[in-house]
Enzyme design. Structure first.
Site, PDB file in Angstrom:
ATOM      1  N   SER A  22       0.816  -1.212   0.000  1.00 19.83           N
ATOM      2  CA  SER A  22       0.000   0.000   0.000  1.00 19.83           C
ATOM      3  C   SER A  22       0.852   1.265   0.000  1.00 19.83           C
ATOM      4  O   SER A  22       0.327   2.374   0.018  1.00 19.83           O
ATOM      5  CB  SER A  22      -0.951   0.013   1.209  1.00 19.83           C
ATOM      6  OG  SER A  22      -0.222  -0.054   2.413  1.00 19.83           O
ATOM      7  N   ASN A 110      -1.856  -1.571  13.177  1.00 20.57           N
ATOM      8  CA  ASN A 110      -3.314  -1.379  13.261  1.00 20.57           C
ATOM      9  C   ASN A 110      -3.680  -0.099  14.014  1.00 20.57           C
ATOM     10  O   ASN A 110      -4.529   0.667  13.557  1.00 20.57           O
ATOM     11  CB  ASN A 110      -3.986  -2.593  13.920  1.00 20.57           C
ATOM     12  CG  ASN A 110      -3.781  -3.861  13.105  1.00 20.57           C
ATOM     13  OD1 ASN A 110      -3.227  -3.819  12.001  1.00 20.57           O
ATOM     14  ND2 ASN A 110      -4.207  -4.989  13.637  1.00 20.57           N
ATOM     15  N   THR A 155     -41.399  23.791 -10.475  1.00 20.49           N
ATOM     16  CA  THR A 155     -41.480  22.466  -9.859  1.00 20.49           C
ATOM     17  C   THR A 155     -41.762  21.522 -11.015  1.00 20.49           C
ATOM     18  O   THR A 155     -42.413  21.910 -11.993  1.00 20.49           O
ATOM     19  CB  THR A 155     -42.605  22.373  -8.809  1.00 20.49           C
ATOM     20  OG1 THR A 155     -43.854  22.642  -9.456  1.00 20.49           O
ATOM     21  CG2 THR A 155     -42.429  23.358  -7.664  1.00 20.49           C
ATOM     22  N   HIS A 156     -41.266  20.316 -10.934  1.00 18.80           N
ATOM     23  CA  HIS A 156     -41.362  19.358 -12.051  1.00 18.80           C
ATOM     24  C   HIS A 156     -40.763  19.928 -13.331  1.00 18.80           C
ATOM     25  O   HIS A 156     -41.128  19.510 -14.422  1.00 18.80           O
ATOM     26  CB  HIS A 156     -42.818  18.948 -12.317  1.00 18.80           C
ATOM     27  CG  HIS A 156     -43.591  18.619 -11.079  1.00 18.80           C
ATOM     28  ND1 HIS A 156     -43.714  17.343 -10.590  1.00 18.80           N
ATOM     29  CD2 HIS A 156     -44.257  19.425 -10.210  1.00 18.80           C
ATOM     30  CE1 HIS A 156     -44.445  17.364  -9.483  1.00 18.80           C
ATOM     31  NE2 HIS A 156     -44.779  18.622  -9.219  1.00 18.80           N
ATOM     32  N   SER A 277     -17.030  22.507 -29.814  1.00 20.18           N
ATOM     33  CA  SER A 277     -17.163  21.221 -30.497  1.00 20.18           C
ATOM     34  C   SER A 277     -16.131  21.152 -31.603  1.00 20.18           C
ATOM     35  O   SER A 277     -15.855  22.150 -32.270  1.00 20.18           O
ATOM     36  CB  SER A 277     -18.571  21.104 -31.075  1.00 20.18           C
ATOM     37  OG  SER A 277     -18.584  20.182 -32.156  1.00 20.18           O
ATOM     38  N   LYS A 283     -20.951  25.794 -31.247  1.00 19.01           N
ATOM     39  CA  LYS A 283     -21.233  25.235 -29.922  1.00 19.01           C
ATOM     40  C   LYS A 283     -20.448  25.877 -28.794  1.00 19.01           C
ATOM     41  O   LYS A 283     -19.278  26.211 -28.932  1.00 19.01           O
ATOM     42  CB  LYS A 283     -20.921  23.736 -29.928  1.00 19.01           C
ATOM     43  CG  LYS A 283     -21.840  22.935 -30.814  1.00 19.01           C
ATOM     44  CD  LYS A 283     -23.154  22.669 -30.136  1.00 19.01           C
ATOM     45  CE  LYS A 283     -23.036  21.435 -29.273  1.00 19.01           C
ATOM     46  NZ  LYS A 283     -24.264  21.262 -28.500  1.00 19.01           N
ATOM     47  N   ASN A 285     -20.303  24.558 -24.961  1.00 17.47           N
ATOM     48  CA  ASN A 285     -20.835  23.495 -24.094  1.00 17.47           C
ATOM     49  C   ASN A 285     -20.430  23.684 -22.634  1.00 17.47           C
ATOM     50  O   ASN A 285     -19.307  24.093 -22.351  1.00 17.47           O
ATOM     51  CB  ASN A 285     -20.346  22.132 -24.581  1.00 17.47           C
ATOM     52  CG  ASN A 285     -20.873  21.792 -25.955  1.00 17.47           C
ATOM     53  OD1 ASN A 285     -21.970  22.209 -26.324  1.00 17.47           O
ATOM     54  ND2 ASN A 285     -20.074  21.063 -26.726  1.00 17.47           N
ATOM     55  N   GLU A 290     -20.918  19.660 -16.494  1.00 14.92           N
ATOM     56  CA  GLU A 290     -21.172  18.237 -16.753  1.00 14.92           C
ATOM     57  C   GLU A 290     -20.163  17.351 -16.036  1.00 14.92           C
ATOM     58  O   GLU A 290     -20.509  16.276 -15.529  1.00 14.92           O
ATOM     59  CB  GLU A 290     -21.151  17.972 -18.257  1.00 14.92           C
ATOM     60  CG  GLU A 290     -22.351  18.616 -18.955  1.00 14.92           C
ATOM     61  CD  GLU A 290     -22.210  18.633 -20.465  1.00 14.92           C
ATOM     62  OE1 GLU A 290     -23.240  18.682 -21.137  1.00 14.92           O
ATOM     63  OE2 GLU A 290     -21.076  18.607 -20.979  1.00 14.92           O
ATOM     64  N   TYR A 317      -9.371  -5.866  13.447  1.00 18.55           N
ATOM     65  CA  TYR A 317      -8.777  -5.450  12.173  1.00 18.55           C
ATOM     66  C   TYR A 317      -8.766  -6.588  11.151  1.00 18.55           C
ATOM     67  O   TYR A 317      -8.509  -7.742  11.477  1.00 18.55           O
ATOM     68  CB  TYR A 317      -7.330  -4.975  12.395  1.00 18.55           C
ATOM     69  CG  TYR A 317      -6.653  -4.555  11.101  1.00 18.55           C
ATOM     70  CD1 TYR A 317      -6.757  -3.262  10.621  1.00 18.55           C
ATOM     71  CD2 TYR A 317      -5.937  -5.480  10.330  1.00 18.55           C
ATOM     72  CE1 TYR A 317      -6.173  -2.884   9.420  1.00 18.55           C
ATOM     73  CE2 TYR A 317      -5.346  -5.112   9.128  1.00 18.55           C
ATOM     74  CZ  TYR A 317      -5.469  -3.820   8.680  1.00 18.55           C
ATOM     75  OH  TYR A 317      -4.889  -3.456   7.482  1.00 18.55           O
ATOM     76  N   GLN A 322      -7.416  -1.974   4.396  1.00 22.26           N
ATOM     77  CA  GLN A 322      -6.440  -1.219   3.621  1.00 22.26           C
ATOM     78  C   GLN A 322      -7.101  -0.531   2.426  1.00 22.26           C
ATOM     79  O   GLN A 322      -6.611   0.484   1.941  1.00 22.26           O
ATOM     80  CB  GLN A 322      -5.337  -2.169   3.151  1.00 22.26           C
ATOM     81  CG  GLN A 322      -4.255  -1.517   2.327  1.00 22.26           C
ATOM     82  CD  GLN A 322      -3.059  -2.427   2.154  1.00 22.26           C
ATOM     83  OE1 GLN A 322      -2.392  -2.757   3.132  1.00 22.26           O
ATOM     84  NE2 GLN A 322      -2.803  -2.858   0.933  1.00 22.26           N
ATOM     85  N   LYS A 325      -8.289   3.492   1.979  1.00 19.55           N
ATOM     86  CA  LYS A 325      -7.489   4.675   1.610  1.00 19.55           C
ATOM     87  C   LYS A 325      -7.749   5.126   0.177  1.00 19.55           C
ATOM     88  O   LYS A 325      -7.892   6.321  -0.088  1.00 19.55           O
ATOM     89  CB  LYS A 325      -5.995   4.400   1.804  1.00 19.55           C
ATOM     90  CG  LYS A 325      -5.376   5.100   2.993  1.00 19.55           C
ATOM     91  CD  LYS A 325      -5.514   4.336   4.274  1.00 19.55           C
ATOM     92  CE  LYS A 325      -4.714   3.063   4.230  1.00 19.55           C
ATOM     93  NZ  LYS A 325      -5.214   2.104   5.251  1.00 19.55           N
TER      94      LYS A 325
HETATM   95  N1  ARG Z   1      -1.469  -1.131   5.314  1.00 21.65           N
HETATM   96  C1  ARG Z   1      -2.445  -1.540   6.268  1.00 21.65           C
HETATM   97  C2  ARG Z   1      -3.724  -0.744   6.151  1.00 21.65           C
HETATM   98  O1  ARG Z   1      -3.747   0.205   5.476  1.00 21.65           O
HETATM   99  C3  ARG Z   1      -1.944  -1.370   7.654  1.00 21.65           C
HETATM  100  C4  ARG Z   1      -1.127  -2.536   8.056  1.00 21.65           C
HETATM  101  C5  ARG Z   1      -1.836  -3.434   8.933  1.00 21.65           C
HETATM  102  N2  ARG Z   1      -1.572  -4.705   8.381  1.00 21.65           N
HETATM  103  C6  ARG Z   1      -1.689  -5.848   9.017  1.00 21.65           C
HETATM  104  N3  ARG Z   1      -1.413  -6.899   8.377  1.00 21.65           N
HETATM  105  N4  ARG Z   1      -2.053  -5.909  10.266  1.00 21.65           N
HETATM  106  O2  ARG Z   1      -4.727  -1.071   6.740  1.00 21.65           O
END
Ligand code: ARG
Length: 466
Positions: A22, A110, A155-156, A277, A283, A285, A290, A317, A322, A325
């Site tokens: 990660s 963790n 409305t509508h 365009s 055009k 746009n 959008e 956990y 992970q 993120k």
């Molecule tokens: N990279 C992990 C996360 O984002 C944190 C590590 C915890 N990993 C584990 N095997 N206990 O959650």
């Protein structure tokens, strides 16, 4: 480097290593990791777990690493590691040697990642609030500049009643100011410290978690180690706040896409936020709007993704976490960028009060006012409604508006028709003025709303200076 080699023989499959890493994403947490680690070794020192020399070397190593990255912010970018926590420990070891192995005494990735993600969420919410204020400012600015312009209200998407254009803008102001309050709320709930709860069960070392919370700027210490190492409510909540901001932006964008179409032409987008365009030379746009509407779909997806991620996880956990993120960063970045563009689009929008006014003459927007006037003269509303309805039908059939009615034509449907009713029927100004109870579109009420909105923007700016 692995933080868990002892139990294993042989190496990991390289493909799996890549699959599970990660660092490419969570290196955004480097400075949080350093901040948390610095506070943590201090707590270990105070608890007598680290000798003063060890504490000093670890602190020096962490500080040196911070300086190194500050000097070259891109340095970590191409590097490989399992995650940001592993990478930082690796680097500290390079700087101070074996004592780096004491860094993770009593702590787990963790509680570390839970702490860093909360620090990020608190900062991101504050950041989003600042950009949101830009949008609020743009809305009140336009409302102030065009406080008297009258817009056909729908409305509508069918013409309904005249409203002040400023009243329309302030409706979005209300939505976005609730969003600002939601972000603040979010920040407060994320403000409990996870550090010092270990992997799941708490720490066996006598750490002063209250002192640690103060050191890291948390308002309080999380009460339950199982909960705080595995809960991602704060991620889902911030993404919800983002998804709702995007939903509001998307509705607003949709309005303006319609209002900027030549059939309406109530507003015109600045060239800077429009595109042409490749085929049709004429055009112009509204791509900026959008894209905002489109990105709302992306952010909604991130929120549902995180909720789905959490729903089947056994306590405590699990590595699934992970995945939060990617969703979090993307949701926050997308919302921040969309808000920033929206504020610019809103601030530079050209307003066409003449077009709005012209359209209020069509579509019988004052029909309710004619009925209300009859009610004031004693006619039951149901009867008035029926009479005005028949008159509208007559006009629609022969393609006339109230403005081109002869009195005798009107009298065939509304026997009481006189010059006062005629004036009411053709005056959107009269219509808006009548709606003078709190929350209505009468100029007096809207002026109060606007003054309050301007005060709120000032307060928010004072709280979150740029
Ligand atoms: N990279 C992990 C996360 O984002 C944190 C590590 C915890 N990993 C584990 N095997 N206990 O959650």
């Amino acid at each position: 480097m692995k933080l868990w080699g002892g139990r294993f023989s042989g190496g990991r499959d390289r493909k799996f290593e890549k699959f599970s890493e990660s660092f490419s994403l969570d290196q955004r947490f480097i400075f949080y990791d350093l901040r948390v680690s610095l506070a943590y070794v201090k707590a270990l020192g105070r608890a007598g777990v680290l000798k003063s020399g060890e504490l000093r070397r670890l602190t020096q190593g962490l500080e040196a690493l911070r300086k190194k990255i500050e000097g070259n912010p891109r340095w970590a970018r191409g590097q490989a590691s399992e995650d940001v926590h592993t990478w930082v420990e690796e680097q500290v070891e390079k700087l101070v040697g074996e004592v780096a192995g004491k860094l993770r005494t009593g702590r787990s990735r963790n509680d570390l990642v839970a702490t860093e993600a909360r620090l990020y969420v608190k900062d991101a919410a504050a950041d989003l609030e600042r950009v949101l204020v830009e949008m609020l400012k743009a809305l009140v600015g336009q409302a102030r500049r065009h406080s008297q312009a009258i817009l056909p209200g729908y409305t509508h998407l069918q013409p309904a009643q005249p409203i002040l254009f400023s009243h329309y803008l302030l409706a979005y102001f209300e939505m976005f100011s609730r969003d600002a309050a939601r972000l603040e709320d979010c920040r407060k709930r994320a403000d409990g410290l996870p550090m010092g709860t270990g992997a799941l069960a708490g720490t066996a070392f006598p750490l002063d978690r209250n002192a640690l919370a103060r050191e890291l700027g948390f308002a309080r210490v999380a009460r339950n180690s199982l909960d705080v190492t595995s809960d991602r409510d704060f991620v889902a909540e911030l993404l919800f706040a983002c998804a709702l901001i995007m939903t509001h932006l998307s509705r607003w964008a949709e309005d303006l896409i319609i209002y900027s179409s030549p059939g309406f032409a109530y507003v015109e987008l600045a060239d800077a936020y429009s595109t042409g365009s490749s085929l049709m030379p004429q055009k112009k746009n509204p791509d900026s709007l959008e894209l905002i509407r489109g990105r709302a779909a992306t952010v909604l997806g991130k929120l549902t993704g995180v909720l789905a991620l959490l729903k089947g996880l056994p306590l405590a956990y699990d590595r699934d976490l992970q995945e939060d993120k990617a969703a979090l960063f993307s949701g926050v970045d997308t919302t921040r960028d969309a808000l920033a563009i929206a504020a610019r689009v809103a601030g530079t929008l050209r307003i066409r009060p003449d077009r709005m006014k012209a359209m209020t003459q069509q579509g019988f927007l004052t029909a309710t006012d004619v009925a209300d006037e009859l009610v004031r003269r004693g006619t039951p509303f149901a009867e008035a409604h029926e009479q005005v309805g028949k008159l509208v039908r007559y006009c629609a059939d022969c393609q006339r508006t109230f403005a081109d009615l002869k009195p005798e034509e009107a009298r065939a449907f509304i026997p009481a028709w006189d010059s006062k009713l005629q004036t009411v029927a053709v005056s959107p100004e009269h219509s808006v003025k009548q709606r003078n109870a709190i929350g209505g579109t009468a100029p007096r009420q809207v002026a109060r709303q606007l003054a309050r909105a301007e005060r709120l923007v000032k307060d928010l700016q004072r709280k979150r200076p740029r």
